[in-house]
Write an enzyme that holds these catalytic residues in place. Structure first.
Site, PDB file in Angstrom:
ATOM      1  N   GLY A 104       0.789  -1.230   0.000  1.00  0.00           N
ATOM      2  CA  GLY A 104       0.000   0.000   0.000  1.00  0.00           C
ATOM      3  C   GLY A 104       0.820   1.279   0.000  1.00  0.00           C
TER       4      GLY A 104
ATOM      5  CE1 TYR B 286      -7.185   3.147  11.018  1.00  0.00           C
ATOM      6  CE2 TYR B 286      -8.670   4.914  10.382  1.00  0.00           C
ATOM      7  CZ  TYR B 286      -7.530   4.171  10.151  1.00  0.00           C
ATOM      8  OH  TYR B 286      -6.730   4.457   9.066  1.00  0.00           O
TER       9      TYR B 286
ATOM     10  N   GLY C 250      -0.192   0.484  10.214  1.00  0.00           N
ATOM     11  CA  GLY C 250      -1.465   0.723  10.888  1.00  0.00           C
ATOM     12  C   GLY C 250      -2.444  -0.387  10.577  1.00  0.00           C
TER      13      GLY C 250
HETATM   14  P1  NDP Z   1      -1.933  -1.756   4.234  1.00  0.00           P
HETATM   15  O1  NDP Z   1      -2.765  -2.689   5.029  1.00  0.00           O
HETATM   16  O2  NDP Z   1      -1.442  -2.158   2.904  1.00  0.00           O
HETATM   17  O3  NDP Z   1      -0.675  -1.265   5.076  1.00  0.00           O
HETATM   18  C1  NDP Z   1      -0.497  -1.424   6.441  1.00  0.00           C
HETATM   19  C2  NDP Z   1       0.930  -1.890   6.655  1.00  0.00           C
HETATM   20  O4  NDP Z   1       1.217  -1.864   8.045  1.00  0.00           O
HETATM   21  C3  NDP Z   1       1.156  -3.309   6.147  1.00  0.00           C
HETATM   22  O5  NDP Z   1       2.298  -3.330   5.329  1.00  0.00           O
HETATM   23  C4  NDP Z   1       1.353  -4.118   7.418  1.00  0.00           C
HETATM   24  O6  NDP Z   1       2.295  -5.168   7.180  1.00  0.00           O
HETATM   25  C5  NDP Z   1       1.915  -3.065   8.371  1.00  0.00           C
HETATM   26  N1  NDP Z   1       1.615  -3.360   9.771  1.00  0.00           N
HETATM   27  C6  NDP Z   1       0.414  -3.499  10.367  1.00  0.00           C
HETATM   28  N2  NDP Z   1       0.564  -3.820  11.648  1.00  0.00           N
HETATM   29  C7  NDP Z   1       1.899  -3.880  11.887  1.00  0.00           C
HETATM   30  C8  NDP Z   1       2.689  -4.182  13.011  1.00  0.00           C
HETATM   31  N3  NDP Z   1       2.130  -4.482  14.200  1.00  0.00           N
HETATM   32  N4  NDP Z   1       4.032  -4.159  12.886  1.00  0.00           N
HETATM   33  C9  NDP Z   1       4.614  -3.849  11.709  1.00  0.00           C
HETATM   34  N5  NDP Z   1       3.924  -3.566  10.598  1.00  0.00           N
HETATM   35  C10 NDP Z   1       2.581  -3.576  10.692  1.00  0.00           C
HETATM   36  O7  NDP Z   1      -2.825  -0.439   4.085  1.00  0.00           O
HETATM   37  P2  NDP Z   1      -2.429   1.084   3.805  1.00  0.00           P
HETATM   38  O8  NDP Z   1      -1.233   1.213   2.959  1.00  0.00           O
HETATM   39  O9  NDP Z   1      -3.684   1.719   3.374  1.00  0.00           O
HETATM   40  O10 NDP Z   1      -2.129   1.612   5.284  1.00  0.00           O
HETATM   41  C11 NDP Z   1      -0.996   2.370   5.626  1.00  0.00           C
HETATM   42  C12 NDP Z   1      -1.394   3.446   6.618  1.00  0.00           C
HETATM   43  O11 NDP Z   1      -2.312   4.334   5.977  1.00  0.00           O
HETATM   44  C13 NDP Z   1      -2.098   2.942   7.880  1.00  0.00           C
HETATM   45  O12 NDP Z   1      -1.572   3.606   9.002  1.00  0.00           O
HETATM   46  C14 NDP Z   1      -3.539   3.350   7.662  1.00  0.00           C
HETATM   47  O13 NDP Z   1      -4.231   3.550   8.862  1.00  0.00           O
HETATM   48  C15 NDP Z   1      -3.366   4.630   6.870  1.00  0.00           C
HETATM   49  N6  NDP Z   1      -4.535   5.044   6.117  1.00  0.00           N
HETATM   50  C16 NDP Z   1      -5.082   4.222   5.154  1.00  0.00           C
HETATM   51  C17 NDP Z   1      -6.215   4.625   4.480  1.00  0.00           C
HETATM   52  C18 NDP Z   1      -6.874   3.754   3.441  1.00  0.00           C
HETATM   53  O14 NDP Z   1      -7.942   4.098   2.967  1.00  0.00           O
HETATM   54  N7  NDP Z   1      -6.283   2.643   3.028  1.00  0.00           N
HETATM   55  C19 NDP Z   1      -6.840   5.914   4.741  1.00  0.00           C
HETATM   56  C20 NDP Z   1      -6.172   6.704   5.740  1.00  0.00           C
HETATM   57  C21 NDP Z   1      -5.063   6.270   6.398  1.00  0.00           C
HETATM   58  P3  NDP Z   1       2.213  -6.569   7.993  1.00  0.00           P
HETATM   59  O15 NDP Z   1       0.762  -6.961   8.006  1.00  0.00           O
HETATM   60  O16 NDP Z   1       3.096  -7.488   7.235  1.00  0.00           O
HETATM   61  O17 NDP Z   1       2.745  -6.257   9.341  1.00  0.00           O
END
Ligand code: NDP
Length: 254
Positions: free
Chosen positions: A18, A151, A88
């Site tokens: 992402g 959230y 996140g």
């Molecule tokens: P993704 O789910 O693709 O990205 C989230 C990333 O965070 C994953 O690569 C995941 O990898 C990693 N992650 C989650 N938990 C952990 C952990 N405990 N330790 C290490 N890594 C972690 O979605 P997005 O790219 O959309 O999200 C990225 C950010 O953008 C987030 O903070 C989200 O809240 C924010 N956001 C997203 C929106 C949307 O519409 N998508 C809107 C607004 C904000 P892994 O699971 O391998 O750990």
């Protein structure tokens, strides 16, 4: 793109998918050396192979592991100049059905881990001649979100952290900012679509269109657009952007 970040070390949490993966590509395009953290090794390793970056398996909710993972990142790529706190998770439920476990999971990942990561990098960031700390927040940092109180609370907290650090370090060469996306075309949004489908019994297409129309533009934000702003914030020339929460949501919060 040029190479304004030549030789600088950028660490991205959640860098395998992402927004994090898109940010990795943009920062790499500007010449940065990258350390990518995530719980699953496969996604971060794939992006690391593509960009000649360092993949480090790390659950950011484990503070001891954050410390050792940041040390591994330093050993591979030197002191950290740019920290992108992006990892996140999202969950949703009516408030009366939101469990304490779910609250704890969300706050631990989206807020407490952001504190731990910022703490783990702050020494390096302050020594850098243009340290950059960027939090990936959300439009949920700016307004209430039905069915996602935990959230929204975690993402509001992230802006409080960002603004406080921006104020505390304003006289240094470190800047601290946030991006606040609306719904972005990433795996997290795919999960939201699946949840809407499951709860309402609607088709995947209808559910996607419900989510998409929550952005005023009627389209999902491109992760590349978020990455572009993150990379811009990391440029030395952005030194006077400090304490900003930059909204990318197609106008919903206008
Ligand atoms: P993704 O789910 O693709 O990205 C989230 C990333 O965070 C994953 O690569 C995941 O990898 C990693 N992650 C989650 N938990 C952990 C952990 N405990 N330790 C290490 N890594 C972690 O979605 P997005 O790219 O959309 O999200 C990225 C950010 O953008 C987030 O903070 C989200 O809240 C924010 N956001 C997203 C929106 C949307 O519409 N998508 C809107 C607004 C904000 P892994 O699971 O391998 O750990």
């Amino acid at each position: 793109m040029g190479s304004a970040l030549d030789g600088r070390h950028a660490l991205i949490t959640g860098g395998g998918t992402g927004i994090g993966a898109a940010a990795a590509r943009h920062l790499s395009g500007e010449g940065a050396k990258l350390s990518l953290l995530g719980r699953r090794i496969d996604p971060i390793q794939a992006v690391a192979d593509e960009l000649e970056a360092t993949a480090i398996q790390c659950d950011v909710t484990d503070p001891d592991r954050v410390g050792s993972a940041f040390d591994e990142a330093r050993a591979a790529n030197g002191p950290i100049d740019c920290l992108i706190v992006n990892a996140g998770i999202a969950e949703s439920a009516p408030f009366h059905k939101t469990t304490r476990e779910s609250w704890d999971r969300i706050v631990a990942t989206n807020l407490t881990a952001a504190f731990d990561c910022a703490r783990a990098a702050i020494g390096d960031l302050l020594k850098s001649d243009s340290g950059r700390l960027v939090f990936v927040a959300s439009v949920a940092s700016l307004r209430g979100v039905p069915y996602a109180a935990h959230y929204a609370a975690s993402k509001h907290g992230l802006l409080g952290l960002m603004r406080s650090l921006a104020a505390e370090y304003a006289k240094t060469s470190l800047t601290v900012n946030a991006v606040c996306p609306g719904y972005v075309d990433t795996p997290m949004t795919d999960q939201s679509v699946a949840r809407v489908s499951e709860i309402t019994g609607r088709s995947a297409d209808d559910s996607r269109s419900i989510i998409t129309n929550m952005n005023a533009s009627g389209r999902l934000v491109d992760p590349e657009a978020i990455a572009n702003v993150i990379a811009m914030l990391c440029l030395p020339l952005s030194r006077d952007i400090n304490g900003a929460a930059i909204t990318l949501d197609g106008g919903t919060t206008a």
